[in-house]
Each structure stands twice: as structure tokens, then as C-alpha cells.
Design an enzyme around this catalytic site. Structure first.
Site, PDB file in Angstrom:
ATOM      1  N   THR A 115      28.147  53.463  58.417  1.00 58.38           N
ATOM      2  CA  THR A 115      27.222  52.370  58.104  1.00 58.38           C
ATOM      3  C   THR A 115      26.592  52.624  56.737  1.00 58.38           C
ATOM      4  O   THR A 115      26.786  53.682  56.128  1.00 58.38           O
ATOM      5  CB  THR A 115      26.071  52.322  59.126  1.00 58.38           C
TER       6      THR A 115
ATOM      7  N   CYS B 112      24.243  56.326  55.595  1.00 65.41           N
ATOM      8  CA  CYS B 112      24.613  57.467  56.449  1.00 65.41           C
ATOM      9  C   CYS B 112      25.034  58.676  55.617  1.00 65.41           C
ATOM     10  O   CYS B 112      25.435  59.697  56.177  1.00 65.41           O
ATOM     11  CB  CYS B 112      25.710  57.072  57.435  1.00 65.41           C
TER      12      CYS B 112
ATOM     13  N   LYS C  57      27.239  58.593  52.634  1.00 66.11           N
ATOM     14  CA  LYS C  57      28.579  58.535  52.026  1.00 66.11           C
ATOM     15  C   LYS C  57      28.531  58.934  50.549  1.00 66.11           C
ATOM     16  O   LYS C  57      29.324  59.761  50.098  1.00 66.11           O
ATOM     17  CB  LYS C  57      29.174  57.113  52.139  1.00 66.11           C
ATOM     18  N   SER C  58      27.602  58.345  49.804  1.00 61.69           N
ATOM     19  CA  SER C  58      27.548  58.660  48.369  1.00 61.69           C
ATOM     20  C   SER C  58      27.121  60.108  48.150  1.00 61.69           C
ATOM     21  O   SER C  58      27.578  60.762  47.205  1.00 61.69           O
ATOM     22  CB  SER C  58      26.580  57.714  47.651  1.00 61.69           C
TER      23      SER C  58
ATOM     24  N   GLU D 245      31.765  52.921  47.145  1.00 61.35           N
ATOM     25  CA  GLU D 245      31.591  51.478  47.410  1.00 61.35           C
ATOM     26  C   GLU D 245      32.971  50.821  47.501  1.00 61.35           C
ATOM     27  O   GLU D 245      33.199  49.721  46.978  1.00 61.35           O
ATOM     28  CB  GLU D 245      30.727  50.811  46.321  1.00 61.35           C
TER      29      GLU D 245
HETATM   30  N1  LIG Z   1      13.608  61.559  51.728  1.00 60.37           N
HETATM   31  C1  LIG Z   1      14.743  61.990  52.303  1.00 60.37           C
HETATM   32  N2  LIG Z   1      14.809  63.220  52.817  1.00 60.37           N
HETATM   33  C2  LIG Z   1      15.957  63.688  53.390  1.00 60.37           C
HETATM   34  N3  LIG Z   1      17.074  62.967  53.463  1.00 60.37           N
HETATM   35  C3  LIG Z   1      17.062  61.745  52.974  1.00 60.37           C
HETATM   36  C4  LIG Z   1      15.901  61.177  52.363  1.00 60.37           C
HETATM   37  N4  LIG Z   1      16.220  59.920  51.954  1.00 60.37           N
HETATM   38  C5  LIG Z   1      17.501  59.724  52.317  1.00 60.37           C
HETATM   39  N5  LIG Z   1      17.998  60.817  52.929  1.00 60.37           N
HETATM   40  C6  LIG Z   1      19.359  61.016  53.468  1.00 60.37           C
HETATM   41  O1  LIG Z   1      20.255  60.333  52.648  1.00 60.37           O
HETATM   42  C7  LIG Z   1      21.105  59.517  53.465  1.00 60.37           C
HETATM   43  C8  LIG Z   1      21.551  58.334  52.639  1.00 60.37           C
HETATM   44  O2  LIG Z   1      22.402  58.849  51.645  1.00 60.37           O
HETATM   45  P1  LIG Z   1      23.358  57.950  50.743  1.00 60.37           P
HETATM   46  O3  LIG Z   1      24.401  58.889  50.252  1.00 60.37           O
HETATM   47  O4  LIG Z   1      22.564  57.212  49.745  1.00 60.37           O
HETATM   48  O5  LIG Z   1      23.947  56.943  51.856  1.00 60.37           O
HETATM   49  P2  LIG Z   1      25.137  55.909  51.808  1.00 60.37           P
HETATM   50  O6  LIG Z   1      25.928  56.110  50.544  1.00 60.37           O
HETATM   51  O7  LIG Z   1      25.936  56.172  53.054  1.00 60.37           O
HETATM   52  O8  LIG Z   1      24.501  54.546  51.874  1.00 60.37           O
HETATM   53  C9  LIG Z   1      20.230  59.165  54.664  1.00 60.37           C
HETATM   54  O9  LIG Z   1      20.976  58.854  55.808  1.00 60.37           O
HETATM   55  C10 LIG Z   1      19.492  60.469  54.872  1.00 60.37           C
HETATM   56  O10 LIG Z   1      20.286  61.352  55.629  1.00 60.37           O
HETATM   57  C1  LIG Z   2      26.399  45.034  55.103  1.00 58.13           C
HETATM   58  C2  LIG Z   2      26.627  44.561  53.703  1.00 58.13           C
HETATM   59  C3  LIG Z   2      26.291  45.371  52.633  1.00 58.13           C
HETATM   60  N1  LIG Z   2      26.476  44.931  51.376  1.00 58.13           N
HETATM   61  C4  LIG Z   2      26.109  45.791  50.238  1.00 58.13           C
HETATM   62  C5  LIG Z   2      24.720  46.349  50.257  1.00 58.13           C
HETATM   63  C6  LIG Z   2      24.856  47.605  49.409  1.00 58.13           C
HETATM   64  O1  LIG Z   2      24.735  47.231  48.047  1.00 58.13           O
HETATM   65  C7  LIG Z   2      26.288  48.059  49.694  1.00 58.13           C
HETATM   66  C8  LIG Z   2      26.369  49.222  50.651  1.00 58.13           C
HETATM   67  O2  LIG Z   2      25.940  50.388  49.995  1.00 58.13           O
HETATM   68  P1  LIG Z   2      25.588  51.767  50.754  1.00 58.13           P
HETATM   69  O3  LIG Z   2      25.654  52.767  49.651  1.00 58.13           O
HETATM   70  O4  LIG Z   2      26.624  51.982  51.812  1.00 58.13           O
HETATM   71  O5  LIG Z   2      24.218  51.615  51.322  1.00 58.13           O
HETATM   72  O6  LIG Z   2      26.947  46.933  50.278  1.00 58.13           O
HETATM   73  C9  LIG Z   2      27.041  43.690  51.140  1.00 58.13           C
HETATM   74  O7  LIG Z   2      27.253  43.296  49.981  1.00 58.13           O
HETATM   75  N2  LIG Z   2      27.368  42.889  52.183  1.00 58.13           N
HETATM   76  C10 LIG Z   2      27.173  43.267  53.462  1.00 58.13           C
HETATM   77  O8  LIG Z   2      27.473  42.480  54.391  1.00 58.13           O
END
Ligand SMILES: Nc1ncnc2c1ncn2[C@@H]1O[C@H](COP(=O)(O)OP(=O)(O)O)[C@@H](O)[C@H]1O
Ligand SMILES: Cc1cn([C@H]2C[C@H](O)[C@@H](COP(=O)(O)O)O2)c(=O)[nH]c1=O
Length: 216
Positions: free
Chosen positions: A10, A13, A15-16, A87
Site C-alpha cells: 500500500t 508501507c 517502498k521508497s 512509483e
Molecule cells: N516519523 C517517523 N518515524 C519512524 N518511521 C516513520 C516516520 N514517518 C514515516 N515512517 C516510516 O516510513 C514509512 C513510509 O515510508 P515511504 O518509503 O515513504 O513509504 P512508501 O514509499 O511505501 O509510500 C512508514 O510506513 C513508516 O514505517
Molecule cells: C491510491 C492512489 C495513489 N495515487 C498516488 C498518490 C501518491 O502520489 C502515489 C503513491 O505514492 P507512495 O509513495 O506509494 O505513497 O500514488 C494515485 O495517483 N492514485 C491512486 O488511486
């Protein structure tokens, strides 16, 4: 054997963060990566994590041929030992095919990161192609949680905390947005189906007379 790996989960979670860790560990050992991204919240040509780390990346525009980009890069004396694509849900299916060709014809590992489904729980075309072509699909270990405490498996789009189901598939945004802005919230399937976000669950808890939602 080089592989095309799809790290999926999701929003929010990690990923980045994992993409940046893979990049860090490999570059610390003298390997050179090419990093692709598209529509990162931090801006064009960036791969960013919510933990605050960010690195430069190649922005993938519509129609960019990722295989041709790597062939050009290598033929001009550039190095590429592996490829990261963040992404990846925003890439076109043809661009995922090009990444598979990078694995098969150039012998490079490709690590792709992305969400599988959109706010309506429909596959993004790029993610669908990754599911079809990846050698391996890895679900991230750090689970994002729904407000109820269950593992979050779905992404909801919200306006003022309420889930919406109409709109364009792509709207760049973040979780925890302020009032009035389009935002996102991760939910378990049960609450995604019932369109019950943290805000609407709170409001329902304050109104005990409200009837339960229909059993659809
Ligand atoms: N202030 C924080 N302290 C510790 N972990 C954090 C904090 N903010 C975000 N995170 C961690 O970073 C994760 C999000 O990382 P990110 O790589 O940006 O997610 P994604 O790319 O999947 O959207 C969160 O699920 C959490 O585990
Ligand atoms: C569900 C959903 C997401 N998006 C966009 C929103 C964010 O810019 C990215 C996801 O980034 P993340 O690093 O995994 O948080 O996707 C979208 O454009 N449309 C959707 O339905």
C-alpha cells in the site's frame, strides 16, 4: 540470474525507503545504479521517502523508452549495474516490458517499487504488467495498518477524511493531508468496502443511533 522484482504494498508501507536502502547498499560496494521515477511527491527527478531521505533520479515521461535510455547510457560510457524504478504504478505497460528487456538482454537486475491498486481497488496498468512479467513479487514486511488495527491492504482517496470513489486514476498526493485537500488513507479490505475511514468511524462512534451500513 538477473531478475525483475516487483516490491509492492500500500501507500506509506516503506517502498521508497527500501529502494533507497538497496541503492545505498549497492553503491557502498562500488556498484552503479540507474534510478527511474515518475511523479514523486518531492518533485521531478527525485526519489524520496517519508523518513526524509531523497536522491536524484531520472524522471520517466510519457513515451520514454527505458531500454533505449539504458543502451544509450551504456554506449556513451556510463555505468549501470542495476536499475531501480520507483512509483512504478505510473509507468506505462510498454515501459514495464522495456524493463523486462533490460533484465533479459542487458543482464541487469531491475527492482521496481509501487502500489498495486488505485483508490477504487483497480490495478494500475503498470502494476498489472509487473504482476504479469516479474520474476518475483515481494510484499513489504513492515505492514501499514488500518485505523482498526488490521493490516492495511487497500488505498483510499479522501477529501476532508471521507472516502471518495470518483475521479482520475492518477492524483499525486499523500496520507495525512489537511482539511480541504485530496489525501489518501490506507485501509483493510473490510473498511475499504464499507468506505469507512478513521474520520467517518470516529463520527459513527459519536452517533450511536446511526444504523449499520447495508450488507453489500
Ligand atoms: N516519523 C517517523 N518515524 C519512524 N518511521 C516513520 C516516520 N514517518 C514515516 N515512517 C516510516 O516510513 C514509512 C513510509 O515510508 P515511504 O518509503 O515513504 O513509504 P512508501 O514509499 O511505501 O509510500 C512508514 O510506513 C513508516 O514505517
Ligand atoms: C491510491 C492512489 C495513489 N495515487 C498516488 C498518490 C501518491 O502520489 C502515489 C503513491 O505514492 P507512495 O509513495 O506509494 O505513497 O500514488 C494515485 O495517483 N492514485 C491512486 O488511486
Amino acid at each position: 540470474m538477473p531478475e525483475l522484482v516487483f516490491f509492492s504494498g500500500t501507500m506509506d508501507c516503506g517502498k521508497s525507503t527500501l529502494a533507497l536502502q538497496i541503492e545505498h547498499n549497492r553503491s557502498a560496494r562500488g556498484l552503479a545504479g540507474v534510478i527511474f521515477t515518475r511523479n514523486d511527491r518531492a518533485g521531478e527527478g527525485k526519489l524520496s521517502s517519508r523518513l526524509g531521505l531523497v536522491t536524484e533520479a531520472v524522471e520517466v515521461e510519457d513515451g520514454k523508452d527505458l531500454y533505449a535510455y539504458l543502451v544509450d547510457h551504456l554506449s556513451q560510457g556510463g555505468r549501470a549495474d542495476y536499475v531501480i524504478a520507483d512509483e512504478a504504478q505510473f509507468l506505462a505497460p510498454e515501459q514495464i516490458d522495456q524493463l523486462a528487456r533490460v533484465v533479459d538482454d542487458l543482464g541487469l537486475d531491475v527492482f521496481a517499487f509501487g502500489i498495486t491498486t488505485d483508490f477504487r481497488s483497480k490495478l494500475f496498468p503498470g502494476s498489472q504488467r509487473l504482476v504479469e512479467l516479474a520474476d518475483r513479487i515481494e510484499v513489504l514486511q513492515v505492514e501499514a495498518l488500518c485505523w482498526c488495527g488490521a493490516r492495511a491492504t487497500h488505498n483510499a482517496r479522501t477529501i476532508d477524511g471521507e472516502m471518495v470513489v470518483e475521479g482520475a486514476q492518477v492524483v499525486v498526493g499523500d496520507v495525512n493531508q489537511s482539511a480541504g485537500e485530496v489525501g489518501y488513507e490506507v485501509l483493510c479490505r473490510r473498511h475499504h468496502r464499507r468506505r469507512m475511514t478513521a474520520a467517518t468511524a470516529r463520527a459513527a462512534a459519536l452517533s450511536p443511533d446511526v444504523l449499520p451500513v447495508s450488507p453489500s
